[in-house]
Write a protein that holds these residues in place. Structure first.
Motif, PDB file in Angstrom:
ATOM      1  N   ASP A 144     -13.907 -89.837 -11.051  1.00  0.00           N
ATOM      2  CA  ASP A 144     -14.926 -89.006 -11.700  1.00  0.00           C
ATOM      3  C   ASP A 144     -16.207 -88.881 -10.877  1.00  0.00           C
ATOM      4  O   ASP A 144     -17.267 -88.576 -11.411  1.00  0.00           O
ATOM      5  CB  ASP A 144     -15.256 -89.549 -13.088  1.00  0.00           C
ATOM      6  N   VAL A 145     -16.099 -89.136  -9.558  1.00  0.00           N
ATOM      7  CA  VAL A 145     -17.250 -88.926  -8.675  1.00  0.00           C
ATOM      8  C   VAL A 145     -17.527 -87.426  -8.597  1.00  0.00           C
ATOM      9  O   VAL A 145     -16.622 -86.612  -8.439  1.00  0.00           O
ATOM     10  CB  VAL A 145     -16.987 -89.502  -7.269  1.00  0.00           C
ATOM     11  N   ARG A 146     -18.794 -87.058  -8.705  1.00  0.00           N
ATOM     12  CA  ARG A 146     -19.187 -85.642  -8.727  1.00  0.00           C
ATOM     13  C   ARG A 146     -19.789 -85.243  -7.382  1.00  0.00           C
ATOM     14  O   ARG A 146     -20.544 -86.007  -6.781  1.00  0.00           O
ATOM     15  CB  ARG A 146     -20.200 -85.389  -9.843  1.00  0.00           C
ATOM     16  N   ALA A 147     -19.467 -84.047  -6.936  1.00  0.00           N
ATOM     17  CA  ALA A 147     -19.998 -83.503  -5.681  1.00  0.00           C
ATOM     18  C   ALA A 147     -20.937 -82.347  -5.997  1.00  0.00           C
ATOM     19  O   ALA A 147     -20.623 -81.476  -6.813  1.00  0.00           O
ATOM     20  CB  ALA A 147     -18.862 -83.016  -4.789  1.00  0.00           C
ATOM     21  N   VAL A 156     -16.750 -95.959  -8.698  1.00  0.00           N
ATOM     22  CA  VAL A 156     -15.317 -96.243  -8.676  1.00  0.00           C
ATOM     23  C   VAL A 156     -15.137 -97.757  -8.670  1.00  0.00           C
ATOM     24  O   VAL A 156     -15.728 -98.451  -7.834  1.00  0.00           O
ATOM     25  CB  VAL A 156     -14.634 -95.636  -7.434  1.00  0.00           C
ATOM     26  N   THR A 157     -14.323 -98.267  -9.572  1.00  0.00           N
ATOM     27  CA  THR A 157     -14.116 -99.712  -9.685  1.00  0.00           C
ATOM     28  C   THR A 157     -12.773-100.112  -9.066  1.00  0.00           C
ATOM     29  O   THR A 157     -11.849 -99.300  -8.963  1.00  0.00           O
ATOM     30  CB  THR A 157     -14.140-100.160 -11.153  1.00  0.00           C
ATOM     31  N   THR A 172     -12.920 -85.922  -5.155  1.00  0.00           N
ATOM     32  CA  THR A 172     -13.702 -85.361  -6.258  1.00  0.00           C
ATOM     33  C   THR A 172     -13.015 -84.075  -6.712  1.00  0.00           C
ATOM     34  O   THR A 172     -12.068 -83.596  -6.075  1.00  0.00           O
ATOM     35  CB  THR A 172     -15.143 -85.035  -5.824  1.00  0.00           C
ATOM     36  N   ASP A 173     -13.503 -83.500  -7.788  1.00  0.00           N
ATOM     37  CA  ASP A 173     -12.957 -82.222  -8.244  1.00  0.00           C
ATOM     38  C   ASP A 173     -13.224 -81.103  -7.246  1.00  0.00           C
ATOM     39  O   ASP A 173     -12.540 -80.075  -7.247  1.00  0.00           O
ATOM     40  CB  ASP A 173     -13.551 -81.853  -9.606  1.00  0.00           C
ATOM     41  N   ALA A 174     -14.211 -81.308  -6.375  1.00  0.00           N
ATOM     42  CA  ALA A 174     -14.562 -80.294  -5.379  1.00  0.00           C
ATOM     43  C   ALA A 174     -13.839 -80.503  -4.055  1.00  0.00           C
ATOM     44  O   ALA A 174     -14.030 -79.728  -3.112  1.00  0.00           O
ATOM     45  CB  ALA A 174     -16.068 -80.286  -5.146  1.00  0.00           C
ATOM     46  N   SER A 215     -10.070 -79.294   0.518  1.00  0.00           N
ATOM     47  CA  SER A 215     -10.016 -79.004  -0.915  1.00  0.00           C
ATOM     48  C   SER A 215      -8.716 -78.266  -1.212  1.00  0.00           C
ATOM     49  O   SER A 215      -8.289 -77.403  -0.434  1.00  0.00           O
ATOM     50  CB  SER A 215     -11.225 -78.155  -1.313  1.00  0.00           C
ATOM     51  N   PRO A 216      -8.040 -78.650  -2.322  1.00  0.00           N
ATOM     52  CA  PRO A 216      -8.378 -79.707  -3.259  1.00  0.00           C
ATOM     53  C   PRO A 216      -8.023 -81.093  -2.720  1.00  0.00           C
ATOM     54  O   PRO A 216      -7.333 -81.205  -1.698  1.00  0.00           O
ATOM     55  CB  PRO A 216      -7.529 -79.353  -4.488  1.00  0.00           C
ATOM     56  N   ALA A 217      -8.457 -82.115  -3.447  1.00  0.00           N
ATOM     57  CA  ALA A 217      -8.236 -83.485  -2.988  1.00  0.00           C
ATOM     58  C   ALA A 217      -6.864 -84.017  -3.379  1.00  0.00           C
ATOM     59  O   ALA A 217      -6.348 -84.937  -2.733  1.00  0.00           O
ATOM     60  CB  ALA A 217      -9.319 -84.399  -3.551  1.00  0.00           C
ATOM     61  N   GLU A 218      -6.258 -83.448  -4.423  1.00  0.00           N
ATOM     62  CA  GLU A 218      -5.028 -84.011  -4.970  1.00  0.00           C
ATOM     63  C   GLU A 218      -3.901 -84.178  -3.951  1.00  0.00           C
ATOM     64  O   GLU A 218      -3.269 -85.250  -3.909  1.00  0.00           O
ATOM     65  CB  GLU A 218      -4.533 -83.177  -6.155  1.00  0.00           C
TER      66      GLU A 218
END
Length: 369
Positions: A144-147, A156-157, A172-174, A215-218
């Protein structure tokens, strides 16, 4: 999904055996049990001198990196052999996290930034870590890190080897971003972990400057975690093989009622069962490594199959090793507890057993009853 039926040789080649011999010799000189035990609980859990010998002297950090980027251009089979030996020594080095997972994630990216980082990781002078929890399985969503405007914010744990990382690959989502360890706004908090040879940390970003990698990171995250899960089985094989070998040796030397305890029928049966589990584990690990090396469409199946078997088998073998060592096995001075902790930690790394079994069932179209 259709399982491909091509026949491949899972036996070790002469080159792979030669690589094993060199790595085992190096570890015998630089990473014996006494040295690993001495690092437990210290501020320097990683063995930087050993890492330097493995990477600078032998070039092992670049095994999976193509030659055009400064690497060795080897395959996952060679990386698996190295991981077997590192598992046998429970070596406190970031080979799995940097040389396998982070490198594979970068190989899925295009552009000069990714190519530059690949060269840096191949040299071994730079350690990279994919900033996801160690428990993340292939296919898990990015963190859930935001760019925003070239900066990252979030937390991040449970990131393995984050303490020693020089660069962090952050999904990230970006897209996927690279953040240098010296960058302002990056905080690394060590966490207590069961396996002290692979320490965990919480990584926080507060408007930290980052370089975009793709992008994307997936796709990059999935590729890195899939390779990690598949080759983790080879590390688990090394752990299990050490446990079996040392337990057999001990039961031959330990006498009770004027005879070696290993001659008792009940212990023979237990050791025979452990041998069968190690043989099956080797088959699963070799299949995963070979399938990844071949770039087969069955790589997802092989990785999930390997983890579905390797994790519980390795834990059982390590537990039996501790029990069969008797009183000496219960002491902190004996290294068997290091192997049990590594086995336990690996069993939830890169996806739990249940997660991989569910993934495997879906891949081969085997619905639950």
């Amino acid at each position: 999904m259709t399982i491909q039926s091509e026949q491949r040789d899972l036996l070790y080649s002469e080159e792979e055996e030669a690589l094993r011999s060199v790595v085992r010799g190096l570890l015998a000189d630089h990473c014996d049990a006494t040295a690993v035990l001495a690092r437990i609980g210290t501020a320097q859990p990683h063995d930087r001198e050993l890492w330097k010998a493995l990477t600078g002297g032998m070039g092992l950090a670049g095994l999976l990196v193509p030659e055009e980027f400064g690497g060795q251009g080897a395959t996952h089979r060679e990386a698996a052999v190295v991981l077997e030996e590192l598992g046998r020594a429970v070596a406190p080095v970031p080979f799995l996290t940097s040389t396998v997972i982070a490198t594979e994630a970068l190989l899925a990216c295009e552009g000069e930034a990714a190519a530059e980082l690949l060269g840096a990781l191949a040299s071994g002078r730079t350690v990279g870590v994919l900033t996801v929890p160690l428990t993340a399985a292939p296919g898990d969503a990015p963190t859930d890190v935001r760019a925003k405007d070239g900066t990252l914010s979030g937390r991040v744990t449970g990131v393995a080897d984050a303490i020693v990382a020089d660069v962090r690959l952050v999904p990230t989502d970006a897209g996927l971003f690279a953040v240098e360890a010296t960058q302002d706004g990056v905080t690394v908090e060590p966490r207590t972990s069961l396996d002290s040879t692979r320490p965990l940390a919480t990584v926080s970003f507060d408007n930290a400057r980052a370089r975009a990698l793709g992008s994307p990171a997936e796709p990059a995250v999935r590729r890195g975690l899939r390779a990690g899960a598949g080759l983790l089985a080879s590390e688990q094989l090394g752990v299990a093989d050490w446990c079996l070998t040392e337990t057999v040796r001990y039961t031959k030397e330990r006498n009770q009622f004027n005879r070696p305890v290993g001659s008792f029928q009940s212990l023979k049966h237990r050791l025979a069962q452990l041998w069968l589990e190690v043989v099956n584990l080797r088959a699963a690990a070799r299949n995963a490594a070979d399938t990844l090396a071949a770039g087969s469409a069955d790589a997802d199946v092989a990785a999930s199959l390997a983890q579905a078997y390797a994790s519980p088998a390795t834990v059982h073998i390590a537990e039996e090793a501790l029990q069969l060592h008797g009183g000496i096995g219960m002491t902190w001075e004996h290294p068997v507890h290091l192997y049990l902790k590594r086995a336990k930690a690996d069993s939830i790394a890169l996806g739990t057993v249940g997660r991989h079994r569910e993934e495997l069932a879906a891949l081969v179209n085997l619905p639950a009853p």
